[in-house]
Design an enzyme around this catalytic site. Structure first.
Site, PDB file in Angstrom:
ATOM      1  N   MET A 116       0.826  -1.219   0.000  1.00 58.32           N
ATOM      2  CA  MET A 116       0.000   0.000   0.000  1.00 58.32           C
ATOM      3  C   MET A 116       0.854   1.260   0.000  1.00 58.32           C
ATOM      4  O   MET A 116       0.605   2.201  -0.748  1.00 58.32           O
ATOM      5  CB  MET A 116      -0.938   0.012   1.212  1.00 58.32           C
ATOM      6  CG  MET A 116      -1.980  -1.073   1.216  1.00 58.32           C
ATOM      7  SD  MET A 116      -3.051  -1.071  -0.231  1.00 58.32           S
ATOM      8  CE  MET A 116      -4.103   0.321   0.100  1.00 58.32           C
ATOM      9  N   ASP A 118      10.920   3.188   5.537  1.00 61.60           N
ATOM     10  CA  ASP A 118      10.629   1.818   5.981  1.00 61.60           C
ATOM     11  C   ASP A 118      11.701   1.425   6.986  1.00 61.60           C
ATOM     12  O   ASP A 118      12.574   2.232   7.336  1.00 61.60           O
ATOM     13  CB  ASP A 118      10.556   0.853   4.778  1.00 61.60           C
ATOM     14  CG  ASP A 118       9.667  -0.356   5.081  1.00 61.60           C
ATOM     15  OD1 ASP A 118       9.975  -1.098   6.037  1.00 61.60           O
ATOM     16  OD2 ASP A 118       8.658  -0.552   4.375  1.00 61.60           O
ATOM     17  N   VAL A 149       2.050   0.770   7.726  1.00 64.96           N
ATOM     18  CA  VAL A 149       2.879  -0.336   8.232  1.00 64.96           C
ATOM     19  C   VAL A 149       1.969  -1.530   8.546  1.00 64.96           C
ATOM     20  O   VAL A 149       0.764  -1.478   8.314  1.00 64.96           O
ATOM     21  CB  VAL A 149       3.707   0.088   9.476  1.00 64.96           C
ATOM     22  CG1 VAL A 149       4.662   1.212   9.106  1.00 64.96           C
ATOM     23  CG2 VAL A 149       2.809   0.502  10.632  1.00 64.96           C
ATOM     24  N   GLU A 181      -0.534  -4.297   9.904  1.00 61.40           N
ATOM     25  CA  GLU A 181      -1.821  -4.096  10.579  1.00 61.40           C
ATOM     26  C   GLU A 181      -1.741  -4.692  11.995  1.00 61.40           C
ATOM     27  O   GLU A 181      -2.374  -5.708  12.304  1.00 61.40           O
ATOM     28  CB  GLU A 181      -2.932  -4.768   9.757  1.00 61.40           C
ATOM     29  CG  GLU A 181      -4.345  -4.464  10.217  1.00 61.40           C
ATOM     30  CD  GLU A 181      -4.821  -3.065   9.851  1.00 61.40           C
ATOM     31  OE1 GLU A 181      -3.992  -2.185   9.609  1.00 61.40           O
ATOM     32  OE2 GLU A 181      -6.040  -2.879   9.835  1.00 61.40           O
ATOM     33  N   LYS A 241       1.842  -0.122  15.037  1.00 58.36           N
ATOM     34  CA  LYS A 241       1.305   1.203  14.688  1.00 58.36           C
ATOM     35  C   LYS A 241       1.628   2.197  15.814  1.00 58.36           C
ATOM     36  O   LYS A 241       2.037   3.340  15.544  1.00 58.36           O
ATOM     37  CB  LYS A 241      -0.211   1.144  14.481  1.00 58.36           C
ATOM     38  CG  LYS A 241      -0.642   0.170  13.377  1.00 58.36           C
ATOM     39  CD  LYS A 241      -1.160   0.866  12.142  1.00 58.36           C
ATOM     40  CE  LYS A 241      -1.800  -0.084  11.167  1.00 58.36           C
ATOM     41  NZ  LYS A 241      -1.481   0.136   9.776  1.00 58.36           N
ATOM     42  N   SER A 295      -6.956  -0.730   7.680  1.00 59.73           N
ATOM     43  CA  SER A 295      -8.239  -1.117   7.090  1.00 59.73           C
ATOM     44  C   SER A 295      -9.191  -1.684   8.127  1.00 59.73           C
ATOM     45  O   SER A 295     -10.389  -1.774   7.852  1.00 59.73           O
ATOM     46  CB  SER A 295      -8.043  -2.100   5.934  1.00 59.73           C
ATOM     47  OG  SER A 295      -7.056  -3.021   6.227  1.00 59.73           O
ATOM     48  N   HIS A 316      -8.047   5.961   4.245  1.00 58.26           N
ATOM     49  CA  HIS A 316      -8.081   4.550   3.864  1.00 58.26           C
ATOM     50  C   HIS A 316      -8.123   4.408   2.346  1.00 58.26           C
ATOM     51  O   HIS A 316      -9.133   4.729   1.718  1.00 58.26           O
ATOM     52  CB  HIS A 316      -9.315   3.894   4.513  1.00 58.26           C
ATOM     53  CG  HIS A 316      -9.460   2.436   4.206  1.00 58.26           C
ATOM     54  ND1 HIS A 316     -10.668   1.832   4.024  1.00 58.26           N
ATOM     55  CD2 HIS A 316      -8.530   1.467   4.033  1.00 58.26           C
ATOM     56  CE1 HIS A 316     -10.484   0.550   3.765  1.00 58.26           C
ATOM     57  NE2 HIS A 316      -9.203   0.306   3.749  1.00 58.26           N
ATOM     58  N   GLU A 337     -11.472   6.506   1.572  1.00 54.79           N
ATOM     59  CA  GLU A 337     -12.359   6.719   2.717  1.00 54.79           C
ATOM     60  C   GLU A 337     -11.591   7.543   3.753  1.00 54.79           C
ATOM     61  O   GLU A 337     -10.484   7.150   4.130  1.00 54.79           O
ATOM     62  CB  GLU A 337     -12.679   5.349   3.344  1.00 54.79           C
ATOM     63  CG  GLU A 337     -14.096   4.918   3.245  1.00 54.79           C
ATOM     64  CD  GLU A 337     -14.312   3.496   3.792  1.00 54.79           C
ATOM     65  OE1 GLU A 337     -15.437   3.173   4.092  1.00 54.79           O
ATOM     66  OE2 GLU A 337     -13.350   2.707   3.921  1.00 54.79           O
ATOM     67  N   ASN A 361     -15.581  -1.762   3.580  1.00 53.71           N
ATOM     68  CA  ASN A 361     -15.227  -3.155   3.884  1.00 53.71           C
ATOM     69  C   ASN A 361     -16.359  -3.924   4.562  1.00 53.71           C
ATOM     70  O   ASN A 361     -16.439  -5.146   4.456  1.00 53.71           O
ATOM     71  CB  ASN A 361     -13.956  -3.210   4.736  1.00 53.71           C
ATOM     72  CG  ASN A 361     -12.724  -2.962   3.869  1.00 53.71           C
ATOM     73  OD1 ASN A 361     -12.822  -2.947   2.636  1.00 53.71           O
ATOM     74  ND2 ASN A 361     -11.588  -2.756   4.499  1.00 53.71           N
TER      75      ASN A 361
HETATM   76  P1  NAD Z   1       2.741  -4.765   3.653  1.00 54.92           P
HETATM   77  O1  NAD Z   1       3.103  -5.874   4.563  1.00 54.92           O
HETATM   78  O2  NAD Z   1       2.848  -4.954   2.182  1.00 54.92           O
HETATM   79  O3  NAD Z   1       3.635  -3.493   3.993  1.00 54.92           O
HETATM   80  C1  NAD Z   1       3.918  -3.061   5.278  1.00 54.92           C
HETATM   81  C2  NAD Z   1       5.254  -2.343   5.247  1.00 54.92           C
HETATM   82  O4  NAD Z   1       5.452  -1.685   6.477  1.00 54.92           O
HETATM   83  C3  NAD Z   1       6.446  -3.288   5.049  1.00 54.92           C
HETATM   84  O5  NAD Z   1       7.248  -2.806   3.985  1.00 54.92           O
HETATM   85  C4  NAD Z   1       7.193  -3.197   6.375  1.00 54.92           C
HETATM   86  O6  NAD Z   1       8.595  -3.345   6.225  1.00 54.92           O
HETATM   87  C5  NAD Z   1       6.818  -1.811   6.828  1.00 54.92           C
HETATM   88  N1  NAD Z   1       6.967  -1.619   8.264  1.00 54.92           N
HETATM   89  C6  NAD Z   1       6.575  -2.435   9.258  1.00 54.92           C
HETATM   90  N2  NAD Z   1       6.914  -1.898  10.444  1.00 54.92           N
HETATM   91  C7  NAD Z   1       7.506  -0.721  10.192  1.00 54.92           C
HETATM   92  C8  NAD Z   1       8.081   0.280  10.994  1.00 54.92           C
HETATM   93  N3  NAD Z   1       8.090   0.179  12.321  1.00 54.92           N
HETATM   94  N4  NAD Z   1       8.587   1.376  10.401  1.00 54.92           N
HETATM   95  C9  NAD Z   1       8.588   1.482   9.073  1.00 54.92           C
HETATM   96  N5  NAD Z   1       8.065   0.551   8.256  1.00 54.92           N
HETATM   97  C10 NAD Z   1       7.533  -0.532   8.803  1.00 54.92           C
HETATM   98  O7  NAD Z   1       1.271  -4.327   4.064  1.00 54.92           O
HETATM   99  P2  NAD Z   1       0.159  -3.549   3.224  1.00 54.92           P
HETATM  100  O8  NAD Z   1      -0.709  -4.523   2.558  1.00 54.92           O
HETATM  101  O9  NAD Z   1       0.821  -2.489   2.432  1.00 54.92           O
HETATM  102  O10 NAD Z   1      -0.704  -2.878   4.359  1.00 54.92           O
HETATM  103  C11 NAD Z   1      -0.258  -1.753   5.100  1.00 54.92           C
HETATM  104  C12 NAD Z   1      -1.422  -1.105   5.808  1.00 54.92           C
HETATM  105  O11 NAD Z   1      -2.413  -0.753   4.853  1.00 54.92           O
HETATM  106  C13 NAD Z   1      -2.131  -1.985   6.824  1.00 54.92           C
HETATM  107  O12 NAD Z   1      -2.557  -1.188   7.890  1.00 54.92           O
HETATM  108  C14 NAD Z   1      -3.332  -2.514   6.064  1.00 54.92           C
HETATM  109  O13 NAD Z   1      -4.402  -2.858   6.893  1.00 54.92           O
HETATM  110  C15 NAD Z   1      -3.675  -1.312   5.225  1.00 54.92           C
HETATM  111  N6  NAD Z   1      -4.442  -1.586   4.011  1.00 54.92           N
HETATM  112  C16 NAD Z   1      -4.150  -2.659   3.228  1.00 54.92           C
HETATM  113  C17 NAD Z   1      -4.881  -2.908   2.094  1.00 54.92           C
HETATM  114  C18 NAD Z   1      -4.570  -4.055   1.196  1.00 54.92           C
HETATM  115  O14 NAD Z   1      -5.369  -4.388   0.308  1.00 54.92           O
HETATM  116  N7  NAD Z   1      -3.422  -4.684   1.353  1.00 54.92           N
HETATM  117  C19 NAD Z   1      -5.943  -2.032   1.730  1.00 54.92           C
HETATM  118  C20 NAD Z   1      -6.203  -0.918   2.543  1.00 54.92           C
HETATM  119  C21 NAD Z   1      -5.447  -0.707   3.675  1.00 54.92           C
END
Ligand code: NAD
Length: 733
Positions: free
Chosen positions: A338, A357, A414, A416, A421, A443, A464, A476, A514
């Site tokens: 994301m 990151d 980051v 979920e 967080k 999400s 979102h 959102e 959702n």
């Molecule tokens: P992902 O696992 O692909 O990416 C998460 C990233 O965060 C990773 O690159 C990780 O290295 C990094 N990270 C973790 N801890 C960290 C820290 N302390 N400091 C810096 N970076 C850190 O996950 P994603 O699918 O991109 O989801 C990320 C967020 O977006 C979540 O909250 C998820 O609920 C939300 N989201 C996801 C979707 C989806 O379809 N995947 C849709 C909407 C919202």
């Protein structure tokens, strides 16, 4: 002559230039006055013997966006009041004549006896392109912003100003139908190659080229008015025609499932019109147009996809007292799936992005995604290498939170996990300025809960995104209990800057979109557990109007993610809050079969290399019972899939999560593709009538259980015979 919307001047060679330039508006549109004045322009050109012909041009940055859709809505209201006063026949006659005014003035221009040319720069869509099509010659500017097209189908209408007839006489029938069905905006060279326009020239030259065509004796008789005219695909009733029309019907069915009356009207209008001379053909088109204008699908789609979407895009929900903000530098924490998408769309909108990151490598990986996306654009000829260099130069990668110091907005994406967080929130807040807004892309985690770990909850908001970020147009925005107006306004200004459509919702588990999607997926899983063949479930979803069936959508979301959400819900809200059979199904797929969805090429579907996906044959083996397909009530399957989502949307209104029906409707179509012909999840109820909807839902509840229970707010509304939009208007007054 009394012109306020046009200027008419004639040059020394006797060629007139009619400049369409409506006072006090940024864009030209067709109104009653414009139609009337266009008729006057034609009369003046014809009456003056010194005038050889006329070029029509716009005095604005764009040619025109077409008819004023609010004018069309007004026509509908006039019909209703006339019907009440003087009966249906009289009302219909009046409506028919009024709705074909554009057709008549265009035809008057086309047959006036003097040559007309259109010189078009910028957007020229809908009725405006129909005007150009009725001119005898068309020159487009070669500007990258110039676009022509007939997008009416996108709001449930069809080109009723001669568009279906002229396009079908300019192009092969198959190509013409495709253009009318898709409603796409067409670039200049493409338009010329398709035979829609005659010439493409520099912006400074286009008027001169159009005048030169007139000076050289350009013909004032349209091709279809020539005695020997032959349509490009020949006659409808001919061996060639029989190669076109039966498949055209089949394609129409495949693409629309007969849900879009306007698409059917296009097909019929072209089919019948091509068998007639132009004037009668236009009359046929007008009849279909008058019919389509009065359909509930057109009313619903115009309201949601044109009016409401436009209002939300212009900041209908923005707190009025907060001065406009400009996000110049945005921080993105978490460069995963994301975060990488958020970094790309922000940089693409011209913002500086700091992408952070845990390691520099991880951040670089996120930036590589932007590289890939622009490269895809370059390969399609939609961007240049220099665009990629400039965009990538705006994304700075880092593993050091201190680099976020100068950001106006920081968005975290980051893992979920509330603990992760909370850590990130503390680290970011330690380095940003006091006025910087912090947004979470969570999400599932309520914003109010996350904001508890923040030292500045007023500056904390949910933004979102939907995946994939670069494609999905909805965002959102979630207000936590303590989210302040400045945070909300900044979030809205940011979403506007990245050219997406925002909806503002109050905090609750799953927010808005959702929750509805979850209900759709669950219904599909329940059907599978009931023993209904998987193919039937998927077809029911698509035929109900959803872009993909519920099993396919589960694969896109990821089956393991769906299971994770079910488990998290159970852990937090207790065993009654989930469906045990759904959990068992997902567990078998994920833990028993290793089927995670599209991401590992096996889920409810198989994804063979180089071949279309197909339902996994093993699904039948997971069904304890099987239902005879012939015994399934297919209409009911379709109803279940839409009603279950609409009920969830109605609950979000009852709970105060959604406060404006426009947002639920726009959000449901843009966010998860809720059957667009309905106008969205709440319009589905409003246009069916709340009482009829409640009766339908109660019937389903009796048969299938309490997930179809009608919430109090909707029962109340039905008892009053009310609508969501009526209630919202009353509250606002
Ligand atoms: P992902 O696992 O692909 O990416 C998460 C990233 O965060 C990773 O690159 C990780 O290295 C990094 N990270 C973790 N801890 C960290 C820290 N302390 N400091 C810096 N970076 C850190 O996950 P994603 O699918 O991109 O989801 C990320 C967020 O977006 C979540 O909250 C998820 O609920 C939300 N989201 C996801 C979707 C989806 O379809 N995947 C849709 C909407 C919202």
């Amino acid at each position: 002559m009394n012109l306020t919307n046009f200027r008419l001047e004639t040059d020394a060679d006797g060629i007139a230039l009619a400049t369409w330039d409506m006072p006090g508006r940024s864009m030209n549109v067709f109104t009653d006055a414009v139609m009337d004045e266009l008729g006057q322009v034609v009369d003046a050109v014809v009456a003056d013997e010194g005038i050889k012909g006329c070029v029509i041009v716009s005095g604005k940055e764009n040619f025109s966006g077409g008819a004023d859709l609010t004018m069309l809505q007004g026509l509908g209201r006039a019909y209703e009041s006339l019907k009440a006063e003087r009966g249906e026949e009289e009302a219909m006659r009046h409506f028919f004549e009024e709705s074909r005014k554009l057709t008549l003035v265009f035809r008057k221009l086309e047959t006036c006896g003097k040559p007309f040319a259109a010189a078009v720069h910028g957007i020229c869509l809908g009725g405006a392109f129909e005007l150009a099509l009725s001119c005898h010659y068309r020159v487009l500017s070669d500007d990258p912003k110039t676009r022509v097209g007939l997008p009416e189908i996108k709001v449930g209408l069809f080109p009723g100003g001669g568009g279906t007839q002229r396009v079908a006489r300019l192009m092969q029938t198959g190509d013409a139908l495709q253009m009318l069905f898709k409603g796409e905006q067409i670039r200049p060279m493409m338009a010329r190659n398709m035979g829609l326009v005659h010439e493409v020239a520099g912006r400074d030259e286009m008027v001169a080229k159009a005048k030169a065509w007139i000076a050289a004796g350009g013909s004032a008789v349209a091709p279809w008015d020539q005695p020997k005219f032959k349509a490009p695909s020949g006659k409808v009733y001919s061996p060639a025609g029989m190669m076109i029309w039966p498949p055209a019907n089949a394609i129409y069915r495949r693409e629309t499932h007969d849900n879009y009356p306007a698409a059917k009207a296009i097909l019929a209008s072209v089919y019948e019109g091509l068998q007639l001379p132009m004037d009668q053909a236009l009359r046929v088109e007008s009849r279909y147009f008058a019919h389509i204008l009065r359909t509930k699908e057109a009313a619903a789609m115009i309201r949601t996809l044109f009016l409401s979407m436009g209002e939300l895009n212009k900041g209908a929900r923005r707190p009025k007292d907060v001065p406009a903000t400009k996000v110049s530098r945005v921080g993105v924490v978490g460069a995963g799936f994301m975060g990488a998408g958020v970094a790309y769309v922000s940089a693409n909108a011209g913002m500086e992005v700091v992408l952070v990151d845990q390691s520099l490598e991880a951040a670089e990986k996120g930036k590589a995604y932007a590289h890939k996306l622009v490269t895809d654009q370059i390969n399609k000829g939609r961007a240049k290498t220099a665009d990629r260099d400039a965009l990538l130069a705006r994304i700075t990668t880092s593993a050091d939170y201190a680099d976020l110091g100068a950001c106006d907005l920081v968005i975290e994406a980051v893992f979920e996990d509330p603990k992760v967080k909370a850590e990130v929130i503390a680290k970011v807040e330690a380095v940003i300025r006091p006025e910087t807004i912090f947004a979470s892309n969570t999400s599932t985690l309520p914003i109010t809960g996350l904001a508890k770990t923040s030292a500045r909850p007023e500056q904390f908001v949910g933004i979102h995104f939907f995946s994939p970020v670069e494609k999905m147009m909805l965002v959102e925005i979630i207000k936590g209990d303590r989210t302040g107006d400045a945070a909300l306004a900044t979030a809205l200004d940011y979403v506007r800057a990245i050219k997406k459509t925002p909806i503002v919702v109050n905090d609750a588990r799953g927010f808005f979109a959702n929750r509805c999607v979850g209900a759709y997926l669950l219904e599909g899983h329940k059907m599978l557990n009931e023993g209904i063949p998987a193919a039937m479930i998927e077809n029911a979803g698509r035929q109900a109007g959803m872009p993909v069936g519920p099993l396919s959508l589960t694969d896109e979301v990821a089956v393991d993610l769906a299971l994770k959400i079910v488990k998290a819900t159970e852990a937090q809200l207790g065993a009654e809050s989930i469906d045990p059979a759904q959990k068992a199904l997902l567990t078998t797929l994920v833990e028993g079969e290793g089927r995670l969805g599209r991401k590992n090429k096996k889920g409810f579907y198989d994804y063979p290399e180089g071949a279309p996906k197909r339902l996994w044959p093993g699904l039948a083996g997971l069904q304890a019972t099987k239902v005879d397909p012939d015994a399934v009530d297919f209409t009911e399957l379709k109803q279940r899939l839409l009603v279950v989502q609409a009920l969830e949307a109605a609950r979000t209104v009852g709970e105060g999560v959604v406060t404006d029906p426009r947002e639920a409707d726009v959000g449901s179509i843009l966010g998860f593709g809720f059957a667009p012909f309905t106008g969205g999840a709440l319009s589905y109820i409003d246009f069916m009538g709340s009482q009829a909807f409640v009766a339908l839902a109660q019937g389903l509840e009796a048969k299938h259980g309490p997930r179809f229970a009608v919430p109090e707010n909707l029962l109340d509304m039905a008892a009053r015979g009310g609508t969501f939009y009526g209630d919202a208007a009353r509250k606002a007054a």
